[in-house]
Each structure stands twice: as C-alpha cells, then as structure tokens.
Design a protein around this motif. Structure first.
Motif, PDB file in Angstrom:
ATOM      1  N   TRP A 173      -5.170  13.301  -2.712  1.00  0.00           N
ATOM      2  CA  TRP A 173      -4.333  12.448  -1.864  1.00  0.00           C
ATOM      3  C   TRP A 173      -5.118  11.936  -0.661  1.00  0.00           C
ATOM      4  CZ3 TRP A 173       1.534  13.783  -1.418  1.00  0.00           C
ATOM      5  CH2 TRP A 173       2.068  13.962  -2.701  1.00  0.00           C
ATOM      6  N   LYS A 196      -3.527   6.888  -1.637  1.00  0.00           N
ATOM      7  CA  LYS A 196      -4.692   6.068  -1.979  1.00  0.00           C
ATOM      8  C   LYS A 196      -4.673   4.711  -1.275  1.00  0.00           C
ATOM      9  CE  LYS A 196      -6.915   8.698  -5.013  1.00  0.00           C
ATOM     10  NZ  LYS A 196      -8.255   9.264  -4.689  1.00  0.00           N
ATOM     11  N   GLU A 198      -9.691  11.785  -8.538  1.00  0.00           N
ATOM     12  CA  GLU A 198      -8.678  10.894  -9.099  1.00  0.00           C
ATOM     13  C   GLU A 198      -7.258  11.307  -8.705  1.00  0.00           C
ATOM     14  OE1 GLU A 198     -12.278  10.658 -11.782  1.00  0.00           O
ATOM     15  OE2 GLU A 198     -11.187  12.224 -10.696  1.00  0.00           O
ATOM     16  N   THR A 199      -7.048  12.602  -8.449  1.00  0.00           N
ATOM     17  CA  THR A 199      -5.715  13.081  -8.077  1.00  0.00           C
ATOM     18  C   THR A 199      -5.672  13.597  -6.643  1.00  0.00           C
ATOM     19  OG1 THR A 199      -6.196  15.269  -9.025  1.00  0.00           O
ATOM     20  CG2 THR A 199      -5.085  13.659 -10.443  1.00  0.00           C
ATOM     21  N   ARG A 254       0.171  20.708  -7.220  1.00  0.00           N
ATOM     22  CA  ARG A 254      -1.208  20.227  -7.343  1.00  0.00           C
ATOM     23  C   ARG A 254      -2.050  21.116  -8.255  1.00  0.00           C
ATOM     24  NH1 ARG A 254       1.539  17.520  -4.839  1.00  0.00           N
ATOM     25  NH2 ARG A 254       1.712  16.687  -6.939  1.00  0.00           N
ATOM     26  N   HIS A 297      -6.156  21.224  -8.923  1.00  0.00           N
ATOM     27  CA  HIS A 297      -6.432  21.543  -7.530  1.00  0.00           C
ATOM     28  C   HIS A 297      -6.861  23.011  -7.417  1.00  0.00           C
ATOM     29  CE1 HIS A 297      -5.374  20.567  -3.187  1.00  0.00           C
ATOM     30  NE2 HIS A 297      -5.630  21.865  -3.128  1.00  0.00           N
ATOM     31  N   SER A 306       3.227  10.642  -2.170  1.00  0.00           N
ATOM     32  CA  SER A 306       2.786  10.394  -3.539  1.00  0.00           C
ATOM     33  C   SER A 306       1.298  10.054  -3.538  1.00  0.00           C
ATOM     34  CB  SER A 306       3.565   9.233  -4.169  1.00  0.00           C
ATOM     35  OG  SER A 306       3.182   8.001  -3.585  1.00  0.00           O
ATOM     36  N   LEU A 307       0.688  10.217  -4.676  1.00  0.00           N
ATOM     37  CA  LEU A 307      -0.726   9.884  -4.818  1.00  0.00           C
ATOM     38  C   LEU A 307      -0.963   8.414  -4.529  1.00  0.00           C
ATOM     39  CD1 LEU A 307      -3.628  10.617  -5.755  1.00  0.00           C
ATOM     40  CD2 LEU A 307      -2.886  10.088  -8.094  1.00  0.00           C
ATOM     41  N   GLU A 313      -2.661  19.972 -11.542  1.00  0.00           N
ATOM     42  CA  GLU A 313      -3.540  18.807 -11.663  1.00  0.00           C
ATOM     43  C   GLU A 313      -5.024  19.180 -11.530  1.00  0.00           C
ATOM     44  OE1 GLU A 313      -0.246  15.911  -9.430  1.00  0.00           O
ATOM     45  OE2 GLU A 313      -2.093  16.506  -8.400  1.00  0.00           O
TER      46      GLU A 313
END
Length: 248
Positions: free
Chosen positions: A68, A214, A65-66, A41, A46, A209-210, A44
């Motif tokens: 979880w 979502k 957007e990223t 993460r 994080h 997974s993301l 990304e």
C-alpha cells in the motif's frame, strides 16, 4: 540475549504482540486495528518478522504489487517498516532481519527490495545511511524523499506519477492515512480534538484499498499531511507536532 525470531502467521497473530506498540495503553485500540489489517495482508504474502521478545525489533515487508504505497515496479519486495530500538540496538538484530528479508526475496526469485527513505534522517522512515551500507542505492527522488533499492538483476522501481504532484486543490488541513500503523488511530484522535477545539477545518482521507494507496498525490508510507494545498510531511502528528510544525 534472545536470538530467536518468529513470523506472524494466521495461527499466532491473535496472541503475539506487535513490537512497535507494546507498552502504551493509549495505542491498544490501534494495535487491534493494525492486527486486523495485517491478518488480511498475510494472505497476500505480507511478512512481519520480529524478535521473540518484548522489544521493538522487527521488519515488515510485502510484494510491491500488493504494498500500500505509491511505488511501482515488477517483482520487487517493499519494506514498510524496519525497527530496532532501545537496548536491542548494536547487537546484530538489524543485520539478521535484513538478511532474512534479502534471502527470502532471492528464494522467491524477486528482482530486488525497495524502501522509502529521506535525504535527512526522518522519524517513521527507514534510515538511509544504514540501507546504503547494506548495498541499497537511491533510484528515485521526490523533493527530500528518496526511494532506495537493492536490485538483484538491474531492474529498478519508481515512485508513481501521482506521488510527484505533492499538491491538492483544497487548502484546509488534510491527512491521508491508513490502518497499517498502530500509532495512527490515536494521532488522528488528537488532531481531530485539537482542530475541533480551535475551529480548524480538517479533511481526513482514509486510504483503505490498494488502489487508493497506489494513487495518493504524495509520498506515502501510511500517513501524509497537506496544509494550504501543499504536501508537508509523512510524520505522524500529535497535537504538539501539529502546532509546532504544520500550523505555522
């Protein structure tokens, strides 16, 4: 009193402790699992910022957007976890950590910051009262759970439509979980053993997974429990909590 803070980065994540699980040996496997998840993460965007001391004092956040979680919005930061405990309380650490997050968001041109909370103080969720005192407002609600946001430009995030379902087709005990909390592996182990010993059907669904995160059918920060087809809680279950709060 220590007032130095550090961010976990790729060059120090292997050595630095994760503040939320630093002393209990039964959670050390979970720490390793979390560390591996976090390493992915960080790439990304994080952020895990903590006091440079052996205490549970940290804030953890990521671009929405990223992140979880079943929350949608553009150009927002999402706070996963924000924790100051024990002797470190009432010494300004929470304010400093939150101010860092706010300034970080503004420096990157974000529209705001959001976090999942609840109408009543709930374990494993950020305290609503504290966030309201720092300018956050309730922008969306699902039953007893609330999405709080500090907007810089008027834009607001929302819970994903899937999160509003709060129902699933199966009636058996069902747990959605991810590897982003070091307490989860031990909780899952306790629940599995209890259910096996008592012949209770159990359905474990790893959110890995993301895309899955979502679209979970309920409020979800890293863990969610269903029983008899209905959403029950985001509280991490051990054997005791399972017997007292869920299987009744």
């Amino acid at each position: 009193m220590c007032n130095n803070y550090i961010n976990l980065e790729m060059n120090n994540i292997a050595e630095e402790h994760l503040c939320c699980a630093i002393s209990d040996k039964k959670h050390q496997h979970g720490v390793d699992v979390k560390r591996a998840w976090l390493a992915e993460r960080i790439l990304e965007g994080h952020v895990f910022r903590k006091l440079d001391d052996k205490g549970k004092v940290f804030i953890e956040y990521a671009p929405l957007e990223t992140a979880w979680v079943p929350v949608n919005g553009e150009n927002y930061i999402y706070i996963y976890c924000f924790w100051v405990s024990g002797s470190f309380k009432s010494k300004g650490h929470g304010k400093k950590l939150l101010e860092y997050c706010i300034e970080d968001a503004k420096s990157h041109g974000k529209s705001g910051i959001c976090v999942i909370s609840s109408k009543k103080k709930t374990p494993f969720l950020t305290d609503k009262k504290y966030m309201l005192n720092h300018g956050f407002e309730v922008v969306d609600t699902i039953a007893d759970y609330e999405l709080l946001a500090l907007s810089f430009d008027g834009a607001e995030p929302t819970f994903a439509d899937s999160a509003r379902k709060q129902e699933i087709d199966t009636k058996e005990l069902t747990i959605y979980y991810s590897k982003q909390c070091p307490y989860i592996p031990n909780c899952i182990e306790q629940v599995e053993k209890f259910c096996q010993a008592n012949n209770i059907p159990l359905n474990l669904i790893e959110v890995n997974s993301l895309e899955k995160a979502k679209s979970v059918p309920c409020v979800f920060n890293n863990y969610a429990v269903f029983n008899k087809g209905r959403f029950k809680t985001v509280h991490l279950l051990n054997e005791g909590h399972l017997k007292k709060k869920i299987l009744v």
